[in-house]
Design an enzyme around this catalytic site. Structure first.
Site, PDB file in Angstrom:
ATOM      1  CE  LYS A 119      -4.124  -1.941   2.226  1.00  0.00           C
ATOM      2  NZ  LYS A 119      -3.654  -3.329   2.291  1.00  0.00           N
ATOM      3  CD  GLU A 203      -4.619   5.748   3.723  1.00  0.00           C
ATOM      4  OE1 GLU A 203      -4.041   5.629   2.645  1.00  0.00           O
ATOM      5  OE2 GLU A 203      -5.802   5.406   3.904  1.00  0.00           O
ATOM      6  CG  HIS A 238     -12.040  -1.833   9.100  1.00  0.00           C
ATOM      7  ND1 HIS A 238     -12.548  -0.553   9.128  1.00  0.00           N
ATOM      8  CD2 HIS A 238     -11.497  -2.045  10.329  1.00  0.00           C
ATOM      9  CE1 HIS A 238     -12.311  -0.019  10.308  1.00  0.00           C
ATOM     10  NE2 HIS A 238     -11.688  -0.897  11.049  1.00  0.00           N
ATOM     11  NE  ARG A 294      -6.428 -10.022  -2.913  1.00  0.00           N
ATOM     12  CZ  ARG A 294      -7.629  -9.647  -2.515  1.00  0.00           C
ATOM     13  NH1 ARG A 294      -8.686 -10.064  -3.185  1.00  0.00           N
ATOM     14  NH2 ARG A 294      -7.799  -8.860  -1.475  1.00  0.00           N
TER      15      ARG A 294
END
Length: 661
Positions: A119, A203, A238, A294
């Site tokens: 990420k 973040e 999440h 993927r």
């Protein structure tokens, strides 16, 4: 130049392994499975043409052991490897090893996996490409002090995310600076357990975002297209539970810009194969979140609206063929919605559930992608998803109506599931009108998780009749004396009617029902009425019951001390209580901390003799790759520890006793 693919090894388990094998077989390709010792009888093993055992139950010793997977490919004579999703699907080193072994890798180039699988690296790449990013820290320095300082600088709430993976694993929301160190440690443990990499990024946490992702596809000849977008905003912990395509209430401008940005991102890393570029949207803005290199769990909704088989596209691209369609030829037809059926208890904060599936029935009219069947066991070792239900219709309203009916008709016995929650989400007015974001479930928790309608007197009566019918079915009946008390009842007194009492519990309510049998007649004796009864139960669970003048037919399931009435949309579960049972509480009842589910103890924060405050973390139990922190029930002293790190415990096991001070 194309290369022939005659045998594919699927380096995964569950519904994605079954899904890939079905497409491979349709294309005339031999399907090879790998399995752990816990999965010896699993559905994906039964589906395969050949299966190879690769190790014990823990994923790190089997499905995450790339060398063992490659050895299985050699043994079975595979010439290609499909990684599915999860496990090794985004592991660049494994992809390189597959290619080095001379096998076709049905996935993107290792360089693309590295660029987008991290990420942090992906954020840096997108920043360079001028794609909007959520403010955050994506650096290589993983020192806890550095990450804590970054979080303080960004401003709370912040989101900690595993850099090497997705699916909600290694993801934590932190509301205040004092909570950051413990959340960071937990996120890193989850990331290491799930992806073998504990790096994270931090973040700013957006409070009302939508999660919209774009399906991209590229071949090895330089062609890259997108297959429209999906909305995946309905999440718990999440992790997505409902996805749909196309995304509702998205402007044509934003749809076009997101599609173009996703294609640009894929081209920037020389992408090949299926991938998903994920964005966070808020109002009229969108921000790059990550790219999953993927196939996604929710790919069936894209297949439904395009009429394409994405696994077939993956195989053809890996064989060197060009994309079957150009961008201008891709059409969006209707609307599709997917619901993920999980073995979990929404009423207990979505704690994963384990057990044997004693009944599993799905309706016609929707697509079902499942990795388990009746008789299979959901274990604590792997993901708790049972199946995906995918409904397609001419428009969103039609697709939702079909999915709602399908969820109502779905029957599961043996484990607690989120079926009721899914049905309530799909029927919720705010969801029906597409007024939602990623906080939808938490915002409407009181409505979505409201208790079911309690069992009525008739339900208790039917459950008791089911118990008697099941008991009668296993008794040896003498055809010459069918009214013998040995055939019609349990304990009896000579010269008096045979009497049997059955005590049932459901939803915290207990009822005792008394049956009297004499001369072939069985009466349910109540305080105000006496009803003549009869019941027969087929081996398939079909019960025909008579209660007074009423005759009813329904499906039931009786096993051990559990009775389930499959009556209407909501199964009713009852427990048969032992009349001689003792009290369930003990001297330490209010002090005891019990494991909420089967799992492995991965961390102990205290020792015997430690003084703790109410809410202090005591022990961490991991189940299905998710961590659950157990906390002190009150201020006190740790008087007992019932497990060590590494212990595998059952639900209800006493882990800690905190004596109040």
């Amino acid at each position: 130049m194309t290369r022939p693919i005659r045998a594919i090894l699927v380096a995964n388990r569950g519904e994605i392994a079954v899904r890939v094998m079905k497409t491979a077989k349709r294309l005339g390709i031999r399907a090879i499975a790998v399995y752990s010792e816990a999965d010896a009888g699993a559905m994906h093993v039964r589906t395969a043409d050949e299966a190879v055992r690769i190790g014990p139950a823990p994923a790190r010793d089997s499905y995450l052991a790339g060398d063992r997977v490659l050895e299985a490919a050699r043994i079975a004579g595979a010439d290609a490897v499909h990684p599915g999703y999860g496990f090794l699907s985004e592991n660049a080193e494994f992809a390189e090893a597959v290619e080095a072994a001379g096998l076709a890798w049905i996935g993107p180039p290792p360089e693309a996996i590295r660029a987008m699988g991290s990420k942090s690296a992906a954020k840096a790449l997108m920043e360079k490409a001028k794609v909007p990013l959520v403010p955050g820290y994506h650096g290589a320095d993983q020192d806890p002090d550095t990450l804590t300082a970054a979080a303080d600088r960004i401003g709370y709430p912040v989101l900690i995310k595993a850099s090497a993976g997705g699916g909600g694993k290694g993801m934590k929301i932190v509301e205040a600076s004092g909570d950051f160190p413990a959340a960071l440690a937990s996120a890193k443990r989850e990331a290491m357990a799930s992806f073998g990499d504990d790096r994270v990024l931090v973040e700013r946490y957006l409070t009302a975002p939508r999660h919209v992702e774009v399906q991209v596809f590229a071949d090895g000849l330089g062609n890259t297209i997108h297959l429209f977008e999906r909305d995946c905003s309905i999440q718990r912990r999440h992790q997505k539970v409902i996805e749909e395509a196309p995304a509702p209430n998205l402007s044509d401008r934003m749809r076009a810009e997101m599609g173009a940005a996703a294609v640009a991102a894929a081209r920037a890393v020389g992408y090949v194969g299926a991938g998903t570029v994920e964005f966070i949207t808020e109002e009229n803005a969108f921000y790059f979140m990550e790219m999953n290199t993927r196939l996604q769990v929710e790919h069936p909704v894209t297949e439904a609206i395009t009429g394409l088989d994405l696994v077939e596209w993956q195989i053809r691209v890996a064989a060197g063929e060009p994309l079957p369609l150009d961008q201008k030829d891709v059409r969006c037809q209707g609307h599709a919605v997917e619901a993920r059926l999980y073995a979990e208890d929404p009423d207990r904060d979505f704690v994963p559930q384990v057990g044997r599936l004693r009944r599993l029935a799905f309706p016609d009219g929707v697509r079902i992608d499942a990795g388990v069947e009746v008789g299979d066991t959901v274990s604590h070792h792997y993901d708790p998803m049972i199946a995906k239900l995918i409904a397609h219709g001419p428009d969103r309203e039609g697709a939702l109506a079909r999915l709602s009916a399908a969820l109502d008709a779905t029957k599961v016995v043996g484990v607690t599931t989120n079926r009721r929650l899914l049905a309530r989400i799909v029927d919720h007015p705010a969801f029906r009108s597409a007024r939602f974001d990623t906080g939808f479930i938490d915002r409407h928790r009181d409505e979505l998780l409201a208790p079911s309608v309690p069992a009525e007197t008739l339900d208790f009566q039917l459950a008791a009749l089911a118990v008697r019918a099941a008991r009668t079915a296993v008794r040896r009946i003498d055809p010459s004396d069918p009214y013998s008390p040995f055939a019609t009842a349990g304990a009896y007194n000579p010269n008096l009617p045979a009497m049997e009492e059955i005590t049932l519990s459901a939803g915290g309510v207990e009822q005792t029902l008394r049956f009297e049998t004499e001369g072939g007649r069985t009466v349910l004796a109540g305080d105000s009425e006496r009803l003549e009864t009869a019941a027969t139960l087929s081996p398939e669970g079909q019960m025909i019951a008579t209660l007074g003048r009423r005759r009813l037919q329904l499906r039931v399931h009786v096993e051990g001390d559990e009775v389930v009435l499959l009556k209407g949309a909501e199964p009713l579960a009852f427990r048969v209580l032992d009349p001689w049972r003792g009290p369930a509480t003990g001297t330490h009842a209010v002090d005891r901390v019990l494991s909420p589910m089967p799992g492995a103890v991965v961390a102990l924060m205290v020792s015997v003799g430690d003084q703790v405050e109410r809410g202090a973390p005591l022990v961490v139990v991991e189940a299905m790759k998710m961590e659950h922190v157990l906390r002190a029930p009150h201020d006190g002293v740790v008087a007992f520890l019932g497990a060590e790190v590494g212990y595998v415990v059952d639900e209800g096991v006493e882990l800690v006793i905190v004596e109040a001070t």
